[in-house]
Design a protein around this motif. Structure first.
Motif, mmCIF file in Angstrom:
data_model
loop_
_atom_site.group_PDB
_atom_site.id
_atom_site.type_symbol
_atom_site.label_atom_id
_atom_site.label_comp_id
_atom_site.label_asym_id
_atom_site.label_seq_id
_atom_site.Cartn_x
_atom_site.Cartn_y
_atom_site.Cartn_z
ATOM 1 N N GLY A 15 0.830 -1.217 0.000
ATOM 2 C CA GLY A 15 0.000 0.000 0.000
ATOM 3 C C GLY A 15 0.853 1.250 0.000
ATOM 4 N N ALA A 16 0.362 2.271 0.702
ATOM 5 C CA ALA A 16 0.988 3.596 0.652
ATOM 6 C C ALA A 16 2.431 3.593 1.152
ATOM 7 N N ILE A 17 2.659 3.064 2.342
ATOM 8 C CA ILE A 17 4.004 3.190 2.914
ATOM 9 C C ILE A 17 5.003 2.321 2.151
ATOM 10 N N ALA A 18 4.535 1.186 1.640
ATOM 11 C CA ALA A 18 5.428 0.329 0.861
ATOM 12 C C ALA A 18 5.837 1.007 -0.445
ATOM 13 N N ALA A 38 4.187 -8.975 -1.698
ATOM 14 C CA ALA A 38 2.937 -9.723 -1.455
ATOM 15 C C ALA A 38 1.880 -8.763 -0.945
ATOM 16 N N ASP A 39 0.649 -8.985 -1.357
ATOM 17 C CA ASP A 39 -0.463 -8.163 -0.869
ATOM 18 C C ASP A 39 -1.728 -9.011 -0.932
ATOM 19 N N ALA A 40 -2.517 -8.934 0.132
ATOM 20 C CA ALA A 40 -3.707 -9.783 0.223
ATOM 21 C C ALA A 40 -4.822 -9.373 -0.747
ATOM 22 N N THR A 41 -4.805 -8.123 -1.204
ATOM 23 C CA THR A 41 -5.833 -7.682 -2.150
ATOM 24 C C THR A 41 -5.478 -8.221 -3.539
ATOM 25 N N PRO A 42 -6.350 -9.034 -4.128
ATOM 26 C CA PRO A 42 -6.001 -9.662 -5.413
ATOM 27 C C PRO A 42 -5.590 -8.624 -6.463
ATOM 28 N N PRO A 78 -1.606 -3.873 7.263
ATOM 29 C CA PRO A 78 -2.346 -3.288 8.389
ATOM 30 C C PRO A 78 -1.871 -3.872 9.727
ATOM 31 N N ASN A 79 -2.001 -3.067 10.776
ATOM 32 C CA ASN A 79 -1.429 -3.384 12.092
ATOM 33 C C ASN A 79 -1.754 -4.795 12.603
ATOM 34 N N ALA A 80 -2.979 -5.251 12.352
ATOM 35 C CA ALA A 80 -3.434 -6.528 12.917
ATOM 36 C C ALA A 80 -2.613 -7.710 12.418
ATOM 37 N N GLU A 84 1.661 -11.783 13.346
ATOM 38 C CA GLU A 84 1.655 -13.076 12.644
ATOM 39 C C GLU A 84 2.725 -13.102 11.543
ATOM 40 N N GLN A 85 2.798 -12.033 10.750
ATOM 41 C CA GLN A 85 3.731 -12.036 9.612
ATOM 42 C C GLN A 85 5.181 -11.902 10.069
ATOM 43 N N THR A 86 5.407 -11.104 11.117
ATOM 44 C CA THR A 86 6.766 -10.965 11.655
ATOM 45 C C THR A 86 7.245 -12.308 12.193
ATOM 46 N N GLU A 99 6.693 -2.258 10.235
ATOM 47 C CA GLU A 99 6.129 -0.912 10.417
ATOM 48 C C GLU A 99 5.503 -0.763 11.809
ATOM 49 N N LYS A 100 5.381 0.474 12.228
ATOM 50 C CA LYS A 100 4.728 0.777 13.497
ATOM 51 C C LYS A 100 3.225 0.773 13.303
ATOM 52 N N PRO A 101 2.416 0.572 14.342
ATOM 53 C CA PRO A 101 2.817 0.135 15.661
ATOM 54 C C PRO A 101 3.239 -1.339 15.615
ATOM 55 N N SER A 168 -11.688 2.361 6.038
ATOM 56 C CA SER A 168 -10.620 1.407 5.693
ATOM 57 C C SER A 168 -10.178 0.724 6.984
ATOM 58 N N TRP A 169 -9.105 -0.034 6.932
ATOM 59 C CA TRP A 169 -8.623 -0.736 8.120
ATOM 60 C C TRP A 169 -8.225 0.244 9.227
ATOM 61 N N PHE A 170 -7.809 1.462 8.859
ATOM 62 C CA PHE A 170 -7.339 2.424 9.861
ATOM 63 C C PHE A 170 -8.381 2.711 10.944
#
Ligand code: NAD
Length: 361
Positions: A15-18, A38-42, A78-80, A84-86, A99-101, A168-170
């Motif tokens: 997304g934006a920050i990437a 990788a991005d979950a949005t097809p 997104p933060n959630a 898991e991904q880390t 990324e933060k948080p 959005s997720w924010f």
């Protein structure tokens, strides 16, 4: 440098920050190659891979982690999904810039740190503001003892109209973990504690509000155009404040808003008061000024203004630093123990706000 010798990087969340920071910052380094996204949005990863000339694109981040020879991964989802991904990346033997948080729950942050310790891989949270010139200068003043004993700190960022990605997720707690506090409060909490040398936080009183978001006012910012949940959810804070007691007797007050009736451009500031000097940096009403230092010499008040700017390439400096850490020529400026402390305070602020009283940390 031949492409075989380059450090191979993957980016999760495109997304934006990437696309504005991580990918171009890695691509600016001669000995680094972004080999997968990788991005979950097809379709999103493929689109970004095409734009930046990245060889591999995936919808499932686990496929990215299986790419041969991957040394570094940036988590820009997104933060959630950070925890898991880390954890999955560390378990796969890959160094992580997240990324933060750090995470949406303190327990998740603990699990991230435990995994980093066990695997021996690097984990750094992207506290990009620490790489600003003015913040580095303030840290140096504190380290050099020019403030004496710091006993009072005040940090804040008040936006008048800057709720990112409404719907959005924010603005959806399940995906973001929180609103203004987790999004921008995390930066000011981290900067204040770092400059002060990370005194141990003992207790916190917090309060949170949502006076604009639920009615769809004060929208602005990023995020919404890329990843919509389909519903206009707003169940997070748009203003948060806290009073934090530290082990050395010092206190820190924090205030942040995504939305509030303040001047047109809002304001952001950091102030430190010590026995030997005071120091502040701020931007108000679009006038950015550099670091100011206040003290006394020979019984006269004595002021200095440092000609340092915040700079606008902090992500570039942060990412070059992280690559140096991976190469072994630097130690992470942001340690995971410090980020865990920040996560604990953020968790405490939300708990205190819910209980309506001070909570011990
Ligand atoms: N350091 C900073 O100053 C700064 C600034 C902005 C954002 N951020 C952080 O960066 C992260 C991303 O923010 P953004 O502004 O780029 O958001 P964004 O909405 O622009 O991008 C998020 C991307 O992640 C994708 N995504 C959603 N779920 C996913 C999953 N499970 N796995 C992989 N990808 C997934 C979305 O499709 C989207 O493309 C957030 O944690 C945010 O707090 C940091």
């Amino acid at each position: 440098m031949s492409s075989n010798n380059r450090i191979k990087v993957g980016v999760i969340g495109a997304g934006a920050i990437a696309t504005h920071c991580h990918i171009p910052a890695y691509q600016a380094l001669p000995d680094v190659e972004v080999v997968a996204v990788a991005d979950a949005t097809p379709g999103r990863a493929q689109e970004v891979a095409g734009k930046f000339g990245i060889a591999r694109a995936f919808t499932d981040y686990r496929d990215l982690l299986a790419v041969d020879g991957l040394k570094v991964v940036s988590i820009c989802s997104p933060n959630a999904f950070h925890a898991e991904q880390t954890i999955a990346a560390l378990e796969a033997g890959i160094n992580v810039l997240c990324e933060k948080p750090m995470a949406i729950a303190y327990d998740d942050a603990v699990r991230m740190v435990d995994t980093a310790k066990r695997t021996g891989k690097l984990l750094m949270i992207g506290m990009t503001n620490r790489f600003r010139e003015d913040i580095q200068a303030m840290r140096q003043y504190a380290v050099d003892g020019l403030l004496g004993e710091i006993y009072y700190m005040k940090a804040g960022w008040l936006r008048r109209s800057g709720i990112p990605g409404y719907g959005s997720w924010f603005t959806n707690k399940k995906l973001s973990g929180g609103g203004s506090l987790l999004d921008i409060g995390v930066h000011f909490l981290d900067m204040a504690l770092w400059i002060a040398g990370f005194p141990k936080p003992l207790a916190v009183t917090g309060a949170t509000f949502a006076k604009f978001g639920p009615s769809g006012k004060a929208l602005g910012g990023w995020g919404a155009d890329i990843f919509r949940t389909g519903k206009q959810v707003f169940d997070v804070d748009d203003l948060a404040t806290a009073f934090i007691r530290l082990e050395n007797g010092a206190v820190l007050t924090l205030e942040v808003s995504w939305a509030a009736h303040v001047g047109e451009f809002g304001e952001n500031y950091l102030r430190f008061l010590g026995t030997e000097g005071g120091m502040e940096t701020a931007s108000r009403f679009d006038k950015h000024y550099s670091v100011r230092y206040y003290s006394e010499r020979h019984d006269h008040q004595y002021d200095q203004q440092l000609q340092v700017s915040a700079g606008d390439k902090n992500h570039w400096v942060e990412i070059a630093h992280f690559i140096d850490c991976v190469k072994g020529s630097a130690e992470p400026l942001v340690t995971f123990e410090q980020s865990l402390t920040v996560a604990k305070v953020l968790d405490g602020i939300y708990r205190s706000a819910e209980l309506g009283r001070e909570v011990a940390l």
